[in-house]
Write an enzyme that holds these catalytic residues in place. Structure first.
Site, PDB file in Angstrom:
ATOM      1  N   ARG A   1       3.670   7.144 -12.586  1.00  0.00           N
ATOM      2  CA  ARG A   1       3.481   5.780 -12.069  1.00  0.00           C
ATOM      3  C   ARG A   1       3.094   4.848 -13.206  1.00  0.00           C
ATOM      4  NH1 ARG A   1       1.027   8.886  -7.775  1.00  0.00           N
ATOM      5  NH2 ARG A   1      -1.086   8.472  -8.521  1.00  0.00           N
TER       6      ARG A   1
ATOM      7  N   LYS B   1      -3.085 -10.513  -3.140  1.00  0.00           N
ATOM      8  CA  LYS B   1      -2.050 -10.524  -2.107  1.00  0.00           C
ATOM      9  C   LYS B   1      -2.521  -9.771  -0.867  1.00  0.00           C
ATOM     10  CE  LYS B   1       1.590  -7.603  -1.111  1.00  0.00           C
ATOM     11  NZ  LYS B   1       2.807  -6.829  -1.384  1.00  0.00           N
TER      12      LYS B   1
ATOM     13  N   LYS C   1       3.778 -16.628   0.627  1.00  0.00           N
ATOM     14  CA  LYS C   1       4.847 -15.642   0.379  1.00  0.00           C
ATOM     15  C   LYS C   1       5.504 -15.293   1.704  1.00  0.00           C
ATOM     16  CE  LYS C   1       5.735 -11.066  -1.597  1.00  0.00           C
ATOM     17  NZ  LYS C   1       5.432 -10.173  -2.729  1.00  0.00           N
TER      18      LYS C   1
HETATM   19  P1  13P Z   1       9.925  -6.738  -1.407  1.00  0.00           P
HETATM   20  O1  13P Z   1      10.443  -7.890  -2.248  1.00  0.00           O
HETATM   21  O2  13P Z   1      10.507  -5.422  -1.793  1.00  0.00           O
HETATM   22  O3  13P Z   1      10.001  -7.046   0.066  1.00  0.00           O
HETATM   23  O4  13P Z   1       8.394  -6.589  -1.757  1.00  0.00           O
HETATM   24  C1  13P Z   1       7.623  -7.712  -1.881  1.00  0.00           C
HETATM   25  C2  13P Z   1       6.252  -7.423  -1.438  1.00  0.00           C
HETATM   26  O5  13P Z   1       5.321  -7.573  -2.187  1.00  0.00           O
HETATM   27  C3  13P Z   1       6.050  -6.979  -0.054  1.00  0.00           C
HETATM   28  O6  13P Z   1       4.707  -7.056   0.267  1.00  0.00           O
END
Ligand code: 13P
Length: 340
Positions: free
Chosen positions: A46, A136, A219
């Protein structure tokens, strides 16, 4: 709360020509990605994978921030430089996933609630010390027969707002991510209806919790047909419906919107972003915060082989560069044919 600093970081994250790499796959999710290339998900693999992405030469020209997972924020390059220090040195803002994933919502079959508020204030203080400047939290809304319910939308929106308020108190910019999934067989119209309701509720709760809109990044999903929809809408319709929904629901005080890719192909996710930026006259910056749509080709090209690091980096740079163009409305699908 230092509002000036929060606004400065939020602007840097969504500056024209650049976007966010979501590399915050949890240990469970990265294992699924590694399974596809038949690579064991060890801590070292990872680490090596993330090092390949973060050290790709020139990536910082197109990448403004990287969302890390707890383990990754504590890891370093082979040469001993902490990832957070490396990114900061390159002018890339380090961020951190702070939600603890989803759990089934009791009494609401098929719906989930995001966990992670307990102890969050303490964790945010530590993450700030470790170098993270944004965070996030992903809420998940599924579309199906009889879902989503109001209760699911309201509860997830309330959690997102409480998370955002805690982040700002810790001088960390919250990425507020309410994801309406594209897994089902639903139409684009149904996705628009649900996304509209979700964003309406999210901004209502952000307002109620006195979240400083200038110091956050939204987002969202794009408004798009479900993967299993028999008659999927085309790129122009996706761009138009997504912009219509965002214009109605996202205050112009929000500096930037960074889309998730959500299962779109790499080229689709780039094309959609480009079409929206070509529309012009938008009150917020529109950029990317892609996971799979930035990493799929890079992961396949790398395949876990040290000799393939440069090949993996070339694929990652290609996606970063094309998405950087899409944030300026300067992408052309024909560019996909060029070699990485
Ligand atoms: P994806 O762009 O693969 O959907 O992932 C973005 C993400 O951070 C989802 O929480």
């Amino acid at each position: 709360m230092n509002r000036t600093e929060l606004a400065r970081i939020a602007h840097a994250m969504t500056a024209k020509g650049r976007g966010i790499l979501a590399a915050d796959e949890s240990t469970g999710t990265i294992k699924k990605r590694f399974d596809k290339i038949k690579l064991e998900s060890t801590e070292e693999n990872r680490r090596a994978y993330r090092e390949m992405l973060f050290t790709a030469p020139g990536a910082a020209d197109h990448i403004s921030g990287v969302i890390l997972y707890d383990e990754t924020l504590r890891q370093s390059t082979k040469g001993g430089e902490r990832f957070a220090d490396l990114l900061t040195r390159l002018g890339v803002v380090p961020g951190i996933k702070v939600d603890a994933g989803t759990k089934p919502m009791p009494n609401f079959p098929g719906e989930v609630i995001t966990e992670g508020l307990d102890g969050l204030a303490g964790r945010l203080a530590e993450y700030h010390q470790l170098g993270a400047r944004f965070a996030k939290w992903r809420a998940v809304i599924d579309i199906g027969a009889g879902i989503p319910t109001r209760t699911c939308i309201e509860t997830n929106a309330e959690l997102l707002a409480r998370y955002a308020a805690l982040c700002q108190a810790a001088e960390i910019v919250p990425i507020v991510e309410p994801e309406v999934l594209m897994d089902g067989g639903h139409t684009l119209e149904r996705c628009e209806e649900v996304t509209d309701a979700v964003l309406c509720e999210v901004f209502d709760r952000l307002f109620a919790h006195r979240v400083y809109l200038e110091g956050m990044v939204l987002k969202p999903n794009m408004v798009i047909s479900g993967q299993k929809c028999p008659d999927r809408a085309g790129p122009a319709q996706v761009a138009e419906a997504t912009l219509r929904c965002l214009r109605r629901r996202v205050p112009s005080a929000v500096p930037g919107i960074a889309f998730l890719s959500g299962g779109q192909s790499e080229a689709e996710a780039t094309h959609h972003l480009d079409l929206m930026n070509r529309a012009g006259g938008l009150p917020w910056a529109l950029t990317f915060s892609y996971g799979r749509a930035l990493q799929a080709s890079a992961l396949a090209a790398w395949g876990g082989a040290p000799a393939q690091v440069a090949a993996g980096q070339r694929e990652f740079l290609k996606r970063a560069r094309l998405n950087g163009l899409a944030t300026q409305g300067k992408y052309e699908p024909a560019l996909e044919k060029q070699a990485a």
